[in-house]
Design a protein around this motif. Structure first.
Motif, PDB file in Angstrom:
ATOM      1  N   LEU A  79     106.951 169.189  25.032  1.00 20.55           N
ATOM      2  CA  LEU A  79     108.157 169.236  25.814  1.00 20.55           C
ATOM      3  C   LEU A  79     107.877 170.045  27.084  1.00 20.55           C
ATOM      4  N   ASP A  80     108.378 169.469  28.276  1.00 17.48           N
ATOM      5  CA  ASP A  80     108.059 170.250  29.381  1.00 17.48           C
ATOM      6  C   ASP A  80     109.183 171.360  29.414  1.00 17.48           C
ATOM      7  N   LYS A  81     109.366 171.856  30.671  1.00 18.09           N
ATOM      8  CA  LYS A  81     110.212 173.255  30.748  1.00 18.09           C
ATOM      9  C   LYS A  81     111.618 172.600  30.830  1.00 18.09           C
ATOM     10  N   ASN A  82     111.958 171.325  31.118  1.00 17.36           N
ATOM     11  CA  ASN A  82     113.311 170.573  31.073  1.00 17.36           C
ATOM     12  C   ASN A  82     113.580 170.035  29.599  1.00 17.36           C
ATOM     13  N   PHE A  83     112.716 170.355  28.780  1.00 15.67           N
ATOM     14  CA  PHE A  83     112.739 169.668  27.097  1.00 15.67           C
ATOM     15  C   PHE A  83     112.433 168.142  27.321  1.00 15.67           C
ATOM     16  N   ALA A  84     111.829 167.564  28.372  1.00 17.44           N
ATOM     17  CA  ALA A  84     111.575 166.367  28.533  1.00 17.44           C
ATOM     18  C   ALA A  84     110.184 165.948  27.455  1.00 17.44           C
ATOM     19  N   LYS A  85     110.245 164.847  26.771  1.00 18.99           N
ATOM     20  CA  LYS A  85     108.928 164.673  26.071  1.00 18.99           C
ATOM     21  C   LYS A  85     108.029 164.098  27.053  1.00 18.99           C
ATOM     22  N   GLN A  86     106.626 164.731  26.776  1.00 20.22           N
ATOM     23  CA  GLN A  86     105.369 164.347  27.767  1.00 20.22           C
ATOM     24  C   GLN A  86     104.280 164.214  26.732  1.00 20.22           C
ATOM     25  N   ARG A  87     103.545 163.132  27.281  1.00 16.80           N
ATOM     26  CA  ARG A  87     102.224 162.739  26.607  1.00 16.80           C
ATOM     27  C   ARG A  87     101.112 162.859  27.473  1.00 16.80           C
ATOM     28  N   GLN A  88     100.110 163.582  27.185  1.00 22.87           N
ATOM     29  CA  GLN A  88      99.250 163.644  28.246  1.00 22.87           C
ATOM     30  C   GLN A  88      97.566 163.344  27.496  1.00 22.87           C
ATOM     31  N   LYS A  89      96.849 162.830  28.239  1.00 21.36           N
ATOM     32  CA  LYS A  89      95.409 162.503  27.777  1.00 21.36           C
ATOM     33  C   LYS A  89      94.522 163.584  28.616  1.00 21.36           C
ATOM     34  N   LEU A  90      93.686 164.554  27.688  1.00 18.83           N
ATOM     35  CA  LEU A  90      92.818 165.409  28.515  1.00 18.83           C
ATOM     36  C   LEU A  90      91.609 165.508  28.050  1.00 18.83           C
ATOM     37  N   ASP A  91      90.645 165.773  28.770  1.00 23.60           N
ATOM     38  CA  ASP A  91      89.322 165.905  28.450  1.00 23.60           C
ATOM     39  C   ASP A  91      88.674 167.032  28.661  1.00 23.60           C
ATOM     40  N   ASP A  92      87.197 167.181  28.035  1.00 30.23           N
ATOM     41  CA  ASP A  92      86.365 168.383  28.578  1.00 30.23           C
ATOM     42  C   ASP A  92      87.258 169.583  28.419  1.00 30.23           C
ATOM     43  N   LYS A 152      99.898 184.616  12.159  1.00 28.01           N
ATOM     44  CA  LYS A 152     100.930 184.050  11.684  1.00 28.01           C
ATOM     45  C   LYS A 152     101.265 182.646  12.364  1.00 28.01           C
ATOM     46  N   LYS A 153     101.388 181.697  11.645  1.00 29.30           N
ATOM     47  CA  LYS A 153     102.041 180.392  12.198  1.00 29.30           C
ATOM     48  C   LYS A 153     103.335 180.388  13.182  1.00 29.30           C
ATOM     49  N   SER A 154     103.343 179.970  14.259  1.00 23.31           N
ATOM     50  CA  SER A 154     104.451 180.010  15.147  1.00 23.31           C
ATOM     51  C   SER A 154     105.463 179.072  14.697  1.00 23.31           C
ATOM     52  N   THR A 155     106.561 179.406  15.096  1.00 21.97           N
ATOM     53  CA  THR A 155     107.655 178.485  14.726  1.00 21.97           C
ATOM     54  C   THR A 155     108.132 177.887  16.033  1.00 21.97           C
ATOM     55  N   THR A 156     108.811 176.886  15.652  1.00 19.41           N
ATOM     56  CA  THR A 156     109.238 175.965  16.740  1.00 19.41           C
ATOM     57  C   THR A 156     110.195 176.284  17.831  1.00 19.41           C
ATOM     58  N   ALA A 157     109.976 176.163  19.078  1.00 16.15           N
ATOM     59  CA  ALA A 157     110.368 176.687  20.229  1.00 16.15           C
ATOM     60  C   ALA A 157     111.851 175.821  20.321  1.00 16.15           C
ATOM     61  N   SER A 158     112.947 176.420  21.013  1.00 14.19           N
ATOM     62  CA  SER A 158     114.051 175.580  21.483  1.00 14.19           C
ATOM     63  C   SER A 158     114.440 176.245  22.886  1.00 14.19           C
ATOM     64  N   LYS A 159     115.472 175.565  23.490  1.00 16.43           N
ATOM     65  CA  LYS A 159     115.818 175.943  24.886  1.00 16.43           C
ATOM     66  C   LYS A 159     116.049 177.557  24.830  1.00 16.43           C
ATOM     67  N   LYS A 160     116.646 178.003  23.867  1.00 17.08           N
ATOM     68  CA  LYS A 160     116.885 179.513  23.660  1.00 17.08           C
ATOM     69  C   LYS A 160     115.773 180.496  24.181  1.00 17.08           C
ATOM     70  N   ASP A 161     114.610 179.483  24.018  1.00 19.72           N
ATOM     71  CA  ASP A 161     113.135 180.246  24.186  1.00 19.72           C
ATOM     72  C   ASP A 161     112.651 180.138  25.900  1.00 19.72           C
ATOM     73  N   LEU A 162     113.304 179.690  26.571  1.00 20.08           N
ATOM     74  CA  LEU A 162     112.880 179.511  28.048  1.00 20.08           C
ATOM     75  C   LEU A 162     112.465 180.661  28.732  1.00 20.08           C
ATOM     76  N   GLN A 163     113.083 181.799  28.204  1.00 19.63           N
ATOM     77  CA  GLN A 163     112.692 183.057  29.003  1.00 19.63           C
ATOM     78  C   GLN A 163     111.211 183.418  28.446  1.00 19.63           C
ATOM     79  N   THR A 164     111.045 183.263  27.389  1.00 19.84           N
ATOM     80  CA  THR A 164     109.725 183.485  26.734  1.00 19.84           C
ATOM     81  C   THR A 164     108.490 182.582  27.566  1.00 19.84           C
TER      82      THR A 164
END
Length: 136
Positions: A105-118, A14-26
């Protein structure tokens, strides 16, 4: 809290749904569960602990990184990988990309962008596939 690993393919597809601040315990439970399985696992998606939310956690070296609502925005360098999964038996072949860019979004819900390799890029692709209901 450490949660049991979900092995129900019906739930995992099943496709997951968008997480919100209410989902921080998860998110916290996901990190705890990933740490508890770090000898056999480098990444987890929330549906692997039975919660259908777009949250993943990955080890990049010794530290777990939490990504909420991750999206791959760029990918290049396709290759074929062989992967395993705690939720599934055995190993399977998967198409992956050597280089990706991901926003989340990080744990503080700040937007992040990251380049990853390998291998780090491969881990994130596997877990985002989980969020999209795609199994290896």
């Amino acid at each position: 809290m450490i949660k049991p690993i979900n092995k129900d393919v019906g739930i995992l597809r099943k496709k997951s749904t968008t997480a919100s601040k209410k989902d921080l315990q998860t998110a916290s439970d996901l990190i705890d569960t990933l740490k508890a399985h770090q000898n056999a696992c480098v990444g987890m998606a929330a549906n692997m602990i039975g919660i259908n939310k777009r949250i993943i956690a990955c080890f990049f070296g010794p530290f777990p990184v939490l990504m909420i609502n991750p999206e791959i925005t760029k990918k290049f360098g396709p290759y074929t990988a062989e992967e395993g999964c705690l939720s599934l038996e055995g190993k399977r072949v998967a198409k992956r990309f050597k280089h990706i860019e991901v926003t989340y979004l990080d744990k503080n819900f700040a937007k992040q962008r990251q380049k990853l390799d390998d291998f780090n890029a491969q881990i994130v692709q596997h877990e985002i596939d989980h969020c999209n209901g795609i199994l290896i």
